[in-house]
Design a protein around this motif. Structure first.
Motif, PDB file in Angstrom:
ATOM      1  N   PHE A  19       0.818  -1.213   0.000  1.00 15.57           N
ATOM      2  CA  PHE A  19       0.000   0.000   0.000  1.00 15.57           C
ATOM      3  C   PHE A  19       0.852   1.263   0.000  1.00 15.57           C
ATOM      4  O   PHE A  19       0.484   2.278  -0.579  1.00 15.57           O
ATOM      5  N   PHE A  20       1.982   1.205   0.695  1.00 13.80           N
ATOM      6  CA  PHE A  20       2.813   2.396   0.856  1.00 13.80           C
ATOM      7  C   PHE A  20       4.156   2.279   0.128  1.00 13.80           C
ATOM      8  O   PHE A  20       5.061   3.066   0.372  1.00 13.80           O
ATOM      9  N   HIS A  21       4.262   1.286  -0.763  1.00 10.37           N
ATOM     10  CA  HIS A  21       5.463   1.101  -1.603  1.00 10.37           C
ATOM     11  C   HIS A  21       6.733   1.028  -0.761  1.00 10.37           C
ATOM     12  O   HIS A  21       7.728   1.663  -1.051  1.00 10.37           O
ATOM     13  N   LEU A  22       6.665   0.227   0.297  1.00 17.37           N
ATOM     14  CA  LEU A  22       7.798   0.062   1.214  1.00 17.37           C
ATOM     15  C   LEU A  22       8.231  -1.398   1.301  1.00 17.37           C
ATOM     16  O   LEU A  22       8.667  -1.873   2.345  1.00 17.37           O
ATOM     17  N   GLU A  23       8.143  -2.100   0.182  1.00 14.26           N
ATOM     18  CA  GLU A  23       8.418  -3.534   0.180  1.00 14.26           C
ATOM     19  C   GLU A  23       9.824  -3.878   0.671  1.00 14.26           C
ATOM     20  O   GLU A  23      10.037  -4.949   1.229  1.00 14.26           O
ATOM     21  N   ASN A  47      -1.433 -16.819  12.043  1.00 10.40           N
ATOM     22  CA  ASN A  47      -0.278 -16.626  11.179  1.00 10.40           C
ATOM     23  C   ASN A  47      -0.714 -16.949   9.769  1.00 10.40           C
ATOM     24  O   ASN A  47      -1.197 -18.049   9.502  1.00 10.40           O
ATOM     25  N   ASN A  48      -0.561 -16.023   8.876  1.00 10.12           N
ATOM     26  CA  ASN A  48      -0.948 -16.228   7.488  1.00 10.12           C
ATOM     27  C   ASN A  48       0.270 -16.040   6.600  1.00 10.12           C
ATOM     28  O   ASN A  48       0.292 -15.207   5.725  1.00 10.12           O
ATOM     29  N   THR A  49       1.285 -16.830   6.850  1.00  9.25           N
ATOM     30  CA  THR A  49       2.519 -16.746   6.094  1.00  9.25           C
ATOM     31  C   THR A  49       2.335 -17.399   4.730  1.00  9.25           C
ATOM     32  O   THR A  49       1.689 -18.432   4.606  1.00  9.25           O
ATOM     33  N   TRP A  50       2.929 -16.787   3.698  1.00  7.06           N
ATOM     34  CA  TRP A  50       2.907 -17.390   2.374  1.00  7.06           C
ATOM     35  C   TRP A  50       3.628 -18.736   2.422  1.00  7.06           C
ATOM     36  O   TRP A  50       4.630 -18.889   3.098  1.00  7.06           O
ATOM     37  N   VAL A  51       3.133 -19.698   1.665  1.00  9.38           N
ATOM     38  CA  VAL A  51       3.744 -21.021   1.618  1.00  9.38           C
ATOM     39  C   VAL A  51       3.469 -21.647   0.248  1.00  9.38           C
ATOM     40  O   VAL A  51       2.488 -21.299  -0.411  1.00  9.38           O
ATOM     41  N   ILE A  52       4.357 -22.535  -0.162  1.00 11.31           N
ATOM     42  CA  ILE A  52       4.113 -23.332  -1.365  1.00 11.31           C
ATOM     43  C   ILE A  52       3.874 -24.759  -0.895  1.00 11.31           C
ATOM     44  O   ILE A  52       4.699 -25.332  -0.184  1.00 11.31           O
ATOM     45  N   ALA A  53       2.754 -25.326  -1.274  1.00 10.81           N
ATOM     46  CA  ALA A  53       2.425 -26.704  -0.921  1.00 10.81           C
ATOM     47  C   ALA A  53       2.553 -27.570  -2.166  1.00 10.81           C
ATOM     48  O   ALA A  53       2.290 -27.109  -3.276  1.00 10.81           O
ATOM     49  N   ALA A  54       2.963 -28.801  -1.969  1.00 12.56           N
ATOM     50  CA  ALA A  54       3.134 -29.726  -3.086  1.00 12.56           C
ATOM     51  C   ALA A  54       2.346 -31.005  -2.829  1.00 12.56           C
ATOM     52  O   ALA A  54       2.146 -31.398  -1.679  1.00 12.56           O
ATOM     53  N   SER A  76      -2.525 -17.527  -6.778  1.00  9.20           N
ATOM     54  CA  SER A  76      -3.233 -16.282  -7.048  1.00  9.20           C
ATOM     55  C   SER A  76      -2.284 -15.283  -7.697  1.00  9.20           C
ATOM     56  O   SER A  76      -1.057 -15.378  -7.547  1.00  9.20           O
ATOM     57  N   ALA A  77      -2.841 -14.318  -8.388  1.00  8.13           N
ATOM     58  CA  ALA A  77      -2.026 -13.257  -8.989  1.00  8.13           C
ATOM     59  C   ALA A  77      -1.260 -12.515  -7.902  1.00  8.13           C
ATOM     60  O   ALA A  77      -0.105 -12.138  -8.096  1.00  8.13           O
ATOM     61  N   GLU A  78      -1.888 -12.342  -6.735  1.00 10.68           N
ATOM     62  CA  GLU A  78      -1.213 -11.638  -5.646  1.00 10.68           C
ATOM     63  C   GLU A  78       0.019 -12.396  -5.173  1.00 10.68           C
ATOM     64  O   GLU A  78       1.038 -11.796  -4.861  1.00 10.68           O
ATOM     65  N   PHE A  79      -0.048 -13.743  -5.120  1.00 12.24           N
ATOM     66  CA  PHE A  79       1.109 -14.522  -4.700  1.00 12.24           C
ATOM     67  C   PHE A  79       2.232 -14.392  -5.718  1.00 12.24           C
ATOM     68  O   PHE A  79       3.396 -14.221  -5.356  1.00 12.24           O
ATOM     69  N   VAL A  80       1.902 -14.463  -6.978  1.00  6.93           N
ATOM     70  CA  VAL A  80       2.914 -14.395  -8.039  1.00  6.93           C
ATOM     71  C   VAL A  80       3.526 -13.001  -8.130  1.00  6.93           C
ATOM     72  O   VAL A  80       4.725 -12.858  -8.346  1.00  6.93           O
ATOM     73  N   GLU A  81       2.729 -11.970  -7.917  1.00  3.48           N
ATOM     74  CA  GLU A  81       3.189 -10.597  -8.125  1.00  3.48           C
ATOM     75  C   GLU A  81       3.726  -9.917  -6.871  1.00  3.48           C
ATOM     76  O   GLU A  81       4.538  -9.007  -6.970  1.00  3.48           O
ATOM     77  N   SER A  82       3.280 -10.309  -5.706  1.00  6.71           N
ATOM     78  CA  SER A  82       3.700  -9.637  -4.476  1.00  6.71           C
ATOM     79  C   SER A  82       5.183  -9.889  -4.204  1.00  6.71           C
ATOM     80  O   SER A  82       5.615 -11.031  -4.138  1.00  6.71           O
ATOM     81  N   PRO A  83       5.966  -8.824  -4.036  1.00  7.47           N
ATOM     82  CA  PRO A  83       7.391  -9.002  -3.754  1.00  7.47           C
ATOM     83  C   PRO A  83       7.658  -9.836  -2.505  1.00  7.47           C
ATOM     84  O   PRO A  83       8.707 -10.456  -2.395  1.00  7.47           O
ATOM     85  N   SER A  84       6.689  -9.894  -1.592  1.00 13.05           N
ATOM     86  CA  SER A  84       6.885 -10.673  -0.365  1.00 13.05           C
ATOM     87  C   SER A  84       6.503 -12.136  -0.534  1.00 13.05           C
ATOM     88  O   SER A  84       6.672 -12.926   0.382  1.00 13.05           O
ATOM     89  N   ALA A  85       6.017 -12.523  -1.710  1.00 12.01           N
ATOM     90  CA  ALA A  85       5.584 -13.905  -1.920  1.00 12.01           C
ATOM     91  C   ALA A  85       6.537 -14.611  -2.890  1.00 12.01           C
ATOM     92  O   ALA A  85       7.700 -14.804  -2.558  1.00 12.01           O
ATOM     93  N   LEU A  86       6.058 -15.016  -4.065  1.00  8.79           N
ATOM     94  CA  LEU A  86       6.880 -15.822  -4.960  1.00  8.79           C
ATOM     95  C   LEU A  86       8.239 -15.185  -5.280  1.00  8.79           C
ATOM     96  O   LEU A  86       9.263 -15.874  -5.192  1.00  8.79           O
ATOM     97  N   PRO A  87       8.313 -13.897  -5.614  1.00  9.92           N
ATOM     98  CA  PRO A  87       9.637 -13.316  -5.878  1.00  9.92           C
ATOM     99  C   PRO A  87      10.589 -13.440  -4.678  1.00  9.92           C
ATOM    100  O   PRO A  87      11.789 -13.660  -4.860  1.00  9.92           O
ATOM    101  N   SER A  88      10.064 -13.345  -3.476  1.00  9.86           N
ATOM    102  CA  SER A  88      10.894 -13.503  -2.281  1.00  9.86           C
ATOM    103  C   SER A  88      11.356 -14.949  -2.122  1.00  9.86           C
ATOM    104  O   SER A  88      12.512 -15.202  -1.773  1.00  9.86           O
ATOM    105  N   PHE A  89      10.463 -15.912  -2.383  1.00 10.59           N
ATOM    106  CA  PHE A  89      10.845 -17.332  -2.348  1.00 10.59           C
ATOM    107  C   PHE A  89      11.968 -17.587  -3.356  1.00 10.59           C
ATOM    108  O   PHE A  89      12.954 -18.258  -3.045  1.00 10.59           O
ATOM    109  N   GLU A  90      11.789 -17.055  -4.567  1.00  8.93           N
ATOM    110  CA  GLU A  90      12.784 -17.279  -5.617  1.00  8.93           C
ATOM    111  C   GLU A  90      14.140 -16.694  -5.228  1.00  8.93           C
ATOM    112  O   GLU A  90      15.176 -17.341  -5.407  1.00  8.93           O
ATOM    113  N   ALA A  91      14.140 -15.491  -4.692  1.00 11.29           N
ATOM    114  CA  ALA A  91      15.404 -14.843  -4.304  1.00 11.29           C
ATOM    115  C   ALA A  91      16.056 -15.562  -3.122  1.00 11.29           C
ATOM    116  O   ALA A  91      17.273 -15.773  -3.104  1.00 11.29           O
ATOM    117  N   THR A  92      15.269 -15.946  -2.150  1.00 15.33           N
ATOM    118  CA  THR A  92      15.801 -16.586  -0.947  1.00 15.33           C
ATOM    119  C   THR A  92      16.369 -17.972  -1.231  1.00 15.33           C
ATOM    120  O   THR A  92      17.432 -18.328  -0.723  1.00 15.33           O
TER     121      THR A  92
END
Length: 194
Positions: A93-97, A131-138, A169-185
């Motif tokens: 919301f405040f562009h402080l990712e 706790n609503n932490t992003w996660v990838i389930a398989a 969801s699009a939010e998971f794929v696009e949110s810097p705190s979700a998939l992009p963060s998983f990929e970087a980490t």
């Protein structure tokens, strides 16, 4: 919509005063409750609607209104009074990712509460004890046959040419705190076809 501005309604709900019948009334209208379009948002929104109605308050149900950007715009515009939101979305919301405050939910909530009160006159109510932490389930058949137990295992599986198709969801794929963060980490990158 109720005659109370969203910020005041939030303060009353946070203090528990709105739970007393007649404190916030239908004289001016109804309390407009919304949620995002997802199942979790709808469940939480239904809980809010049920609680308000059980305490004699008139409610207009706008559950599953749309994705985050639609619901957020509606509360800022005063078209809705209350909806469930994730603390971590304050970063977006405040562009402080990139601010490390979002790695600690309590600090993140303090930050978004302060910013939203100052800039939008919105009050964030007490956080739910969840706790609503992003996660990838398989699927089990994928994990058992490949010894996938951790995200590091998952990254190794992909590095060795493992096949994966992620439904998200699009939010998971696009949110810097979700998939992009998983990929970087964890050092993997999913292609668009995946």
């Amino acid at each position: 919509m109720s005659g109370l501005p969203p910020r005041l309604l939030g303060v009353l709900l946070g203090a528990g005063l709105a739970l007393l019948p007649g404190v916030v009334g239908a004289a001016e209208g109804k309390i407009v409750v919304a949620s995002k379009i997802d199942a979790e948002g709808a469940l939480l929104g239904n809980m809010i609607v049920t609680l308000l109605e059980a305490n004699g308050l008139a409610v207009e149900n706008k559950l599953q209104l749309g994705p985050t950007n639609i619901v957020r715009a509606a509360i800022i515009a005063g078209q809705i009074d209350i909806y469930p939101e994730y603390t971590g979305n304050g970063a977006l919301f405040f562009h402080l990712e990139a601010d490390p405050v979002w790695k600690d939910w309590a600090r993140g909530k303090t930050k978004v509460s302060s910013l939203d009160l100052e800039q939008n006159h919105l009050v964030w109510l007490t956080a739910a004890p969840a706790n609503n932490t992003w996660v990838i389930a398989a699927r089990r058949d994928l994990t058992a046959g490949n010894e996938l137990k951790t995200m590091s295992d998952f990254a190794g599986y992909l590095a060795e040419g493992g096949r994966i198709r992620l439904a998200a969801s699009a939010e998971f794929v696009e949110s810097p705190s979700a998939l992009p963060s998983f990929e970087a980490t964890y050092g993997f990158r999913l292609a668009g076809a995946q």
